[in-house]
Design an enzyme around this catalytic site. Structure first.
Site, short mmCIF file in Angstrom:
data_model
loop_
_atom_site.label_atom_id
_atom_site.label_comp_id
_atom_site.label_asym_id
_atom_site.label_seq_id
_atom_site.Cartn_x
_atom_site.Cartn_y
_atom_site.Cartn_z
N ASP A 302 36.48 19.99 20.09
CA ASP A 302 35.02 20.40 20.10
C ASP A 302 34.24 19.10 20.52
O ASP A 302 34.75 18.00 20.46
CB ASP A 302 34.51 20.66 18.74
CG ASP A 302 33.11 21.47 18.56
OD1 ASP A 302 32.87 22.31 19.04
OD2 ASP A 302 31.98 20.45 18.55
N ASP A 319 25.52 23.17 30.87
CA ASP A 319 26.44 23.80 31.72
C ASP A 319 27.45 23.05 32.51
O ASP A 319 28.87 23.25 32.67
CB ASP A 319 26.03 25.04 32.48
CG ASP A 319 25.54 26.22 31.79
OD1 ASP A 319 25.51 26.20 30.47
OD2 ASP A 319 24.57 26.75 32.07
N GLU A 345 31.06 25.15 23.09
CA GLU A 345 31.52 23.76 23.66
C GLU A 345 33.18 23.60 22.90
O GLU A 345 33.43 22.48 22.70
CB GLU A 345 30.66 22.72 23.21
CG GLU A 345 30.39 22.37 21.74
CD GLU A 345 29.09 23.36 21.19
OE1 GLU A 345 28.53 22.94 20.16
OE2 GLU A 345 28.51 24.07 21.99
#
Length: 426
Positions: A302, A319, A345
């Site tokens: 993560d 992005d 993410e």
């Protein structure tokens, strides 16, 4: 159309339609010494012929007269017997054996010393009249099938093409003369012809209809994926005497299906595999591990403080960051590892042939490497760190339970200050 095809087949089966006047006789190896004496006999009756030795029947042209010693014939020759005017020469003639070879496609069967063979060959060499008593009907049938835009063909019970339409010729880029009277082994590469021949045999044995897909090589060498729809036609006794088939080019359709399927398994932002692909692959890997001692581990990653990236660069910058992260991670993995983006993410890395200790070391290497790497977003340097959890997978444990445990390890890494790895020991 089927009834016309059946009638035409009966004409073809008499072998009286072939226009060729043979002047060359092809013979197999065991007939080498015999043909010398036989040639003398033919010359006595004013027949001049040219002899050509062949090792197998495919070395002779279609429609040619081919004399094969029974012991020279291999099973691979059988599909081509009917596309030549094959005469089987036996040491001792019997009705049962003769019928056997005729049923396989030979035009006749003679003993080596049978004088009837001389008479038969003189008749053939002298020329045959072509039976065209149904010319008008045949021409009408050809006009009808030529109007059909899909490639269409029909074969006899010996797998020899006896008719086709213009679309079939155009599709294969062959003339009608290059198709009619030929076997699939004459017009297609052997690996592909084997597939068609096997399907034909199954259809004739089972009757009814058949649908399957197979590759076809066109005249330019390109390979197309074709859907075959075929049906058997029978005589008045219900005996299968041939088959009719229609071809549909499904190359573009299958490519589109493949592209759509790939799209459903791919994350559109990063180009990595997605959660759906993970769920499909993990089940296959579990099945493999039930019969193997190889280890399989999973890493969940993560991005730390990802919200700060969004706040600073906007969602477009966020992005871009995910794309850069995915690209960097992919560059660090082995060929046996698989990367998945499974959330906003969050990423999974599936590590094959990897135990928990090696998975932990790999996760630490990735976290340290990411922390020292400098990304650039909007031409500004960006430092990114990762938190990770790792677990060695047990195929006997429910996947949901495994994912829950490794997620908890990830949360522990987050709680312990981020930019670190927490393993799960089972």
């Amino acid at each position: 159309m089927v009834f016309k095809a059946m009638r035409r087949y009966r004409l073809v089966n008499k072998r009286s339609w072939m226009p060729m006047i043979p002047s060359i006789l092809y013979f197999s190896p065991l007939l080498a010494s015999w043909k010398t004496q036989f040639h003398t006999t033919l010359c006595m009756y004013g027949q001049t012929v040219e002899w050509k030795a062949i090792q197998s029947i495919d070395q002779s042209p279609t429609f040619a007269i081919v004399l094969l010693a029974e012991k020279d014939i291999k099973a691979s020759d059988w599909p081509l017997l009917a596309s030549r005017r094959t005469i089987v020469i036996v040491d001792e003639w019997s009705l049962d054996n003769s019928v056997k070879w005729i049923q396989k496609g030979a035009i006749n069967c003679f003993a080596r010393d049978d004088e009837h063979l001389t008479a038969w060959l003189i008749s053939e060499i002298s020329g045959l009249t072509v039976n065209r008593s149904h010319q008008a009907e045949d021409d009408m049938l050809q006009i009808i099938i030529d109007a059909i835009p899909a490639p269409l063909f029909f074969k006899d019970h010996l797998h020899i093409y006896r008719g086709c339409n213009t679309a079939f010729c155009q599709f294969l880029e062959l003339s009608r003369e290059e198709i009619i009277g030929h076997s699939v082994y004459d017009i297609a590469p052997k690996p592909l012809a084997d597939t068609y021949y096997k399907a034909d045999c199954q259809l004739l044995a089972e009757g009814g209809t058949q649908r399957y897909e197979a590759e076809v090589q066109l005249g330019d060498g390109s390979i197309h994926e074709i859907e075959f729809n075929k049906a058997v036609f029978t005589n008045s006794n219900g005996q299968a005497i041939g088959q009719v088939g229609v071809m549909l080019d499904v190359t573009e359709r299958n490519q589109l299906i493949s592209q759509l399927d790939k799209a459903t398994r791919t994350d559109p932002l990063t180009g990595t595999s997605n959660r759906r692909e993970f769920n499909l692959i993990i089940q296959d890997e579990f099945e493999k591990r039930k019969h193997s001692e190889q280890r399989l581990s999973l890493m969940t990653l993560d991005v730390d403080f990802f919200k700060k990236i969004n706040d600073k660069f906007g969602h477009g910058g966020g992005d871009q960051a995910l794309q850069l992260i995915a690209k960097w991670l992919q560059s660090q993995l082995r060929s046996s590892d698989s990367l998945f983006r499974v959330g906003g993410e969050e990423f999974y890395i599936l590590m094959r042939d990897t135990n928990i200790q090696n998975a932990f070391e790999m996760a630490e290497r990735l976290c340290k490497g990411m922390a020292t790497h400098i990304f650039s977003i909007d031409q500004k340097p960006v430092h990114i760190t990762l938190s990770a959890g790792v677990i060695e997978l047990d195929p006997t444990t429910e996947l949901e339970s495994i994912l829950d445990m490794v997620d908890k390890a990830l949360y522990e890494a987050k709680s312990d200050g981020r930019n670190c790895v927490r393993p799960v020991y089972l």
